[in-house]
Design an enzyme around this catalytic site. Structure first.
Site, short mmCIF file in Angstrom:
data_model
loop_
_atom_site.label_atom_id
_atom_site.label_comp_id
_atom_site.label_asym_id
_atom_site.label_seq_id
_atom_site.Cartn_x
_atom_site.Cartn_y
_atom_site.Cartn_z
N ARG A 91 0.85 -1.19 0.00
CA ARG A 91 0.00 0.00 0.00
C ARG A 91 0.89 1.25 0.00
O ARG A 91 2.00 1.24 0.55
CB ARG A 91 -0.89 0.03 1.25
CG ARG A 91 -2.09 -0.90 1.17
CD ARG A 91 -3.14 -0.41 0.17
NE ARG A 91 -4.30 -1.27 0.14
CZ ARG A 91 -4.52 -2.23 -0.76
NH1 ARG A 91 -3.63 -2.48 -1.71
NH2 ARG A 91 -5.63 -2.93 -0.75
N HIS A 104 -1.38 0.86 -9.79
CA HIS A 104 -2.07 -0.11 -8.92
C HIS A 104 -2.71 -1.22 -9.77
O HIS A 104 -3.92 -1.44 -9.71
CB HIS A 104 -3.13 0.60 -8.05
CG HIS A 104 -3.53 -0.21 -6.84
ND1 HIS A 104 -3.85 0.34 -5.64
CD2 HIS A 104 -3.68 -1.56 -6.66
CE1 HIS A 104 -4.18 -0.60 -4.76
NE2 HIS A 104 -4.08 -1.77 -5.37
P1 NDP Z 1 -2.18 -11.71 4.16
O1 NDP Z 1 -2.97 -11.14 5.28
O2 NDP Z 1 -2.52 -13.07 3.68
O3 NDP Z 1 -0.63 -11.73 4.56
C1 NDP Z 1 -0.02 -10.66 5.20
C2 NDP Z 1 1.40 -11.03 5.54
O4 NDP Z 1 2.05 -9.87 6.09
C3 NDP Z 1 1.50 -12.13 6.61
O5 NDP Z 1 2.58 -12.98 6.35
C4 NDP Z 1 1.73 -11.33 7.88
O6 NDP Z 1 2.42 -12.02 8.90
C5 NDP Z 1 2.61 -10.21 7.37
N1 NDP Z 1 2.59 -9.07 8.28
C6 NDP Z 1 1.52 -8.34 8.70
N2 NDP Z 1 1.91 -7.42 9.59
C7 NDP Z 1 3.24 -7.57 9.75
C8 NDP Z 1 4.21 -6.93 10.55
N3 NDP Z 1 3.89 -5.95 11.39
N4 NDP Z 1 5.48 -7.35 10.46
C9 NDP Z 1 5.83 -8.36 9.64
N5 NDP Z 1 4.95 -9.02 8.84
C10 NDP Z 1 3.68 -8.63 8.90
O7 NDP Z 1 -2.27 -10.64 2.97
P2 NDP Z 1 -2.19 -10.91 1.40
O8 NDP Z 1 -0.96 -11.68 1.12
O9 NDP Z 1 -3.47 -11.44 0.91
O10 NDP Z 1 -2.07 -9.40 0.86
C11 NDP Z 1 -1.01 -8.55 1.28
C12 NDP Z 1 -1.26 -7.13 0.81
O11 NDP Z 1 -1.00 -7.02 -0.58
C13 NDP Z 1 -2.68 -6.61 0.93
O12 NDP Z 1 -2.98 -6.24 2.27
C14 NDP Z 1 -2.66 -5.43 0.00
O13 NDP Z 1 -2.20 -4.29 0.70
C15 NDP Z 1 -1.61 -5.82 -1.04
N6 NDP Z 1 -2.21 -6.07 -2.35
C16 NDP Z 1 -1.84 -5.27 -3.40
C17 NDP Z 1 -2.33 -5.49 -4.66
C18 NDP Z 1 -1.86 -4.68 -5.81
O14 NDP Z 1 -2.40 -4.81 -6.92
N7 NDP Z 1 -0.84 -3.86 -5.63
C19 NDP Z 1 -3.31 -6.55 -4.94
C20 NDP Z 1 -3.64 -7.32 -3.77
C21 NDP Z 1 -3.11 -7.08 -2.53
P3 NDP Z 1 1.83 -13.39 9.55
O15 NDP Z 1 2.12 -14.45 8.52
O16 NDP Z 1 2.61 -13.57 10.78
O17 NDP Z 1 0.36 -13.15 9.76
C1 OXD Z 2 -6.18 -5.51 -3.21
C2 OXD Z 2 -5.76 -4.51 -4.15
O1 OXD Z 2 -5.92 -5.35 -2.00
O2 OXD Z 2 -6.31 -4.45 -5.25
O3 OXD Z 2 -6.78 -6.53 -3.64
O4 OXD Z 2 -4.85 -3.73 -3.86
#
Ligand code: NDP
Ligand code: OXD
Length: 312
Positions: free
Chosen positions: A227, A275
């Site tokens: 993000r 994005h």
């Molecule tokens: P998940 O919730 O499945 O995974 C999040 C990961 O981040 C987990 O491994 C989690 O740790 C880790 N995490 C969270 N907080 C911390 C922290 N403070 N320190 C270290 N690690 C942390 O999310 P997704 O994989 O589904 O998606 C991730 C992000 O990708 C979304 O939130 C979104 O912002 C972004 N995204 C962007 C898109 C784009 O087109 N640019 C499209 C889709 C998503 P743990 O394993 O311990 O829970």
């Molecule tokens: C998502 C994105 O979070 O589009 O799916 O960024």
């Protein structure tokens, strides 16, 4: 007596979600479907959201479920009173595939030095650089969840030396993993290409700033798909200017569309994309929302719920 039809509202203050209305109506013919700014949205039991208007849930007395149209939920919960209601998000293999493609391209862009070739071409320089093996390129994935986990496995299978960092311990075969604040420095110190796939929370806001960049090996690169608010733009520009960082592929920004006067557009070493790293299809979003509504009305447990205490 037949139950009243469920009322679903699509809420966004920044995007038009009207295209979902016919799809949702077709999928759930008995539902009532409204789209913000239609005031009937306030009567809905289900809010399906991307950046909804501030304070909106508090004005929806019949609300029972909040659903993101995306994987991330930051803009769905931030500054909102979710009133203890369940919040769900989209988890989709198609979205993961799209993300893998985007990140693979970006890693190859640095690993195979296309960034340097673009500069050479502009200067009409013909210079062959030594071929670097994939295993000599140390990729680091921040966030090992649904998306980061798939990305880490794919890059591992492509032959890269892959490390990962998460909040709690995660084990992925063939990936060296660190976790927590105490694991961050060691993870960064061995990372040539840093990939951000973190959710935006209080703990991760601003994480892509000077402190993090300084801990990477000199000349490392950034691929940012999390993000916009993870990144401190002027600290990235300073790191690029001092050549601490070699380049950055950026897909997300705190203000989207990225304003035309943002220095990132023209910053040497920066690739800007709008994005588009990945997204779930509207059909998939509608299908997941409908499935969760069916579970909600049947009193069954919901899929892909967000832990509001963690913020993701
Ligand atoms: P998940 O919730 O499945 O995974 C999040 C990961 O981040 C987990 O491994 C989690 O740790 C880790 N995490 C969270 N907080 C911390 C922290 N403070 N320190 C270290 N690690 C942390 O999310 P997704 O994989 O589904 O998606 C991730 C992000 O990708 C979304 O939130 C979104 O912002 C972004 N995204 C962007 C898109 C784009 O087109 N640019 C499209 C889709 C998503 P743990 O394993 O311990 O829970
Ligand atoms: C998502 C994105 O979070 O589009 O799916 O960024």
């Amino acid at each position: 007596m037949t139950a009243a039809p469920i009322h679903i509202a699509f809420l966004s203050q920044s995007a038009s979600l009207a295209y979902f209305q016919p799809m949702m109506a077709e999928r759930m013919p008995h539902a009532e479907v409204s789209v913000w700014p239609d005031p009937r949205c306030l009567e809905a039991e289900v809010a399906v959201c991307w950046n909804p208007p501030p304070g909106i849930y508090a004005r929806m007395p019949r609300l029972r479920l909040i659903h993101s149209i995306a994987a991330g939920v930051d803009n769905v919960i931030e500054g909102q009173d979710t009133r203890g209601l369940p919040v769900c998000r989209v988890v989709d293999p198609g979205l993961a595939r799209g993300m893998i493609e985007y990140v693979r391209w970006s890693v190859l862009y640095f690993h195979r030095q296309f960034d340097r070739m673009a500069v050479q071409q502009r200067e009409r320089v013909w210079k062959r650089l030594p071929l670097q093996a994939a295993e000599a390129c140390r990729v680091g994935v921040m966030g090992l969840g649904e998306l980061g986990g798939m990305v880490a496995r794919t890059l591992r299978d492509d032959g890269y030396d892959v490390g990962g960092w998460s909040r709690s311990p995660r084990e992925i075969d063939g990936v060296t993993a660190w976790h927590g604040a105490e694991g961050l420095s060691a993870f960064l110190a061995r990372t040539d290409v840093l990939i951000c796939l973190l959710p935006l929370t209080d703990a991760t806001r601003g994480i892509l700033g000077a402190r993090t960049f300084a801990q990477l090996p000199r000349g490392a690169a950034l691929v940012h798909c999390g993000r916009g608010e993870h990144l401190v733009a002027d600290e990235l520009i300073a790191a690029l200017t001092s050549e601490q960082l070699r380049g950055a592929v950026l897909d997300v920004f705190p203000v989207e569309p990225l304003p035309t006067d943002s220095p990132l557009w023209g910053c040497p070493g920066v690739v800007v994309t709008p994005h588009m790293a990945s997204m779930a299809t509207s059909t998939e979003v509608v299908s997941q929302v409908a499935a969760n509504i069916t579970r909600l009305t049947a009193g069954e447990s919901l899929r892909n719920t967000v832990d509001l205490a963690r913020g993701y």
